[in-house]
Design an enzyme around this catalytic site. Sequence first.
Site, PDB file in Angstrom:
ATOM      1  CD  GLU A 342      34.621  -3.035   6.156  1.00  0.00           C
ATOM      2  OE1 GLU A 342      34.306  -4.131   5.673  1.00  0.00           O
ATOM      3  OE2 GLU A 342      34.347  -2.709   7.322  1.00  0.00           O
ATOM      4  CB  CYS A 343      36.065   2.671   5.268  1.00  0.00           C
ATOM      5  SG  CYS A 343      35.441   4.369   5.202  1.00  0.00           S
ATOM      6  CB  ALA A 344      39.912   3.805   8.167  1.00  0.00           C
ATOM      7  CB  SER A 434      36.097  -1.999  -0.839  1.00  0.00           C
ATOM      8  OG  SER A 434      34.783  -1.507  -0.902  1.00  0.00           O
TER       9      SER A 434
END
Length: 501
Positions: A342-344, A434
Amino acid sequence: MVTSVDVPRLVIAAPSSGSGKTTVATGLMAAFAERGLAVSPHKAGPDYIDPGYHALATGRPGRNLDAFMCGPELVAPLFAHGSAGCDLAVVEGVMGLYDGAAGRGELASTAQVAKLLRAPVVLVVDASSQSRSVAALAHGFASFDPQVRLGGVILNKVGSDRHEVMLREALEEAGMPVLGVLRRAPQVATPSRHLGLVPVAERRADALASVAALAEQVRSGCDLEALLALARTAPPLHCEPWSPVPWPQQSRPARERRPVVAVAGGPAFTFSYAEHAELLTAAGAEVVTFDPLRDEALPEGTGGLVIGGGFPEVYAPELSANEPLRRAVAAFAEAGGPVAAECAGLLYLARSLDGKPMCGVLDADARMTERLTLGYRDAVAVSDSVLAANGTRLRGHEFHRTVVEPGAGAVPAWGFTHPERRVEGFVAGGVHASYLHTHWAAQPSVAGRFTQAAADWAAGAVRALGASATAAASAGPVAGTAARAVSPAVQAAGSAGAAGR
């Protein structure tokens, strides 16, 4: 079962961002905790960083109350879950008191959270550039929504004794109690960067000193007795406390096959909601944290890998230099191991980040930009994955100053339906990556689905390793050498699956 939740509580709000909510909320939490009270810390909205400071101040996990991502119906239950057994709860608001999800009215605003919790509101006002006008401001905020109970004001950044007198006189004329006065104190400012405050995990010693200074500032400038008395005016809440165990017990992996779910932590990966680990544990996982900056291997027996948000761009050289772990992550993903990024985590799985080699799991490259991508998203899963079945609807948020090229894989993770329509993210094998941050309390089946995938994969990896070893032994030394060389990824997978036996 519906219960009566009778925890004294305050919501700390402000007319706008930058007024001093975090200063006051964190200082109050620490000051009351120093008195021996069990203080439950909460944050309205999706922010990950402020709850880290709240946790330092109280010794309890900081928890978020987000009416957009979790739905208004879960705000009180999540509060009841987090505040169980506490003497006091302090909720730090988000943005201005009445600011919420764009175009959605009061949804996800501090005001909505206060109403759902039936909690009195304390307004923190930056008084540095006003005097008598502060009364008009406080009156406007108090009267805008009669269902929001504004219990008093804390004046922040007051310049002098004379300035304080003028402010107090104006507020007394308006009938608004002054619950505290804080002078300008830059020495207790907490350092920030492109996405807000620097997370606690990156500066723990300094953060402890900052929290102690905030407690002293609040203790000397605020009427703690009056604030506690105001908190005690909150009526009981009648709701069923949220529980991480709605997942059917019969669907949990058998204890002898309890999978290890490795969760990335350390300074580079600090963004996670407390309920995620609770949900994974309730679903049957053994949650183990590892630090991609320092650990050169995944935790022994890893059957699933969760890599959440944080600041990998700040630590790109160190993450890149840890080549043994990058190889281990790539091998795990290549072997089909369940990975939720997620993200990072998305950036870490990319081929490169600002030119520095990363894990190479995704055929994509990431880089920092000047543009801030920020906002709530309505999303629907556009493919089956280890997190969600095709068609599953979730709400989440984006918060980053990076870009991944391409922005979506051949099989995207999500389709956004509001406020813009586009696909985003990557699904490949057991990988779901994502930019979208989600709160699993809104959809507990996510944790159950991921844990089951980890258990299934770990068991399969053990069987594959056993079959490979048996074939090697019966085929003789030459064939055995070939079998052992079949694939480093399969060998890594076998090691990762050991704990799933």
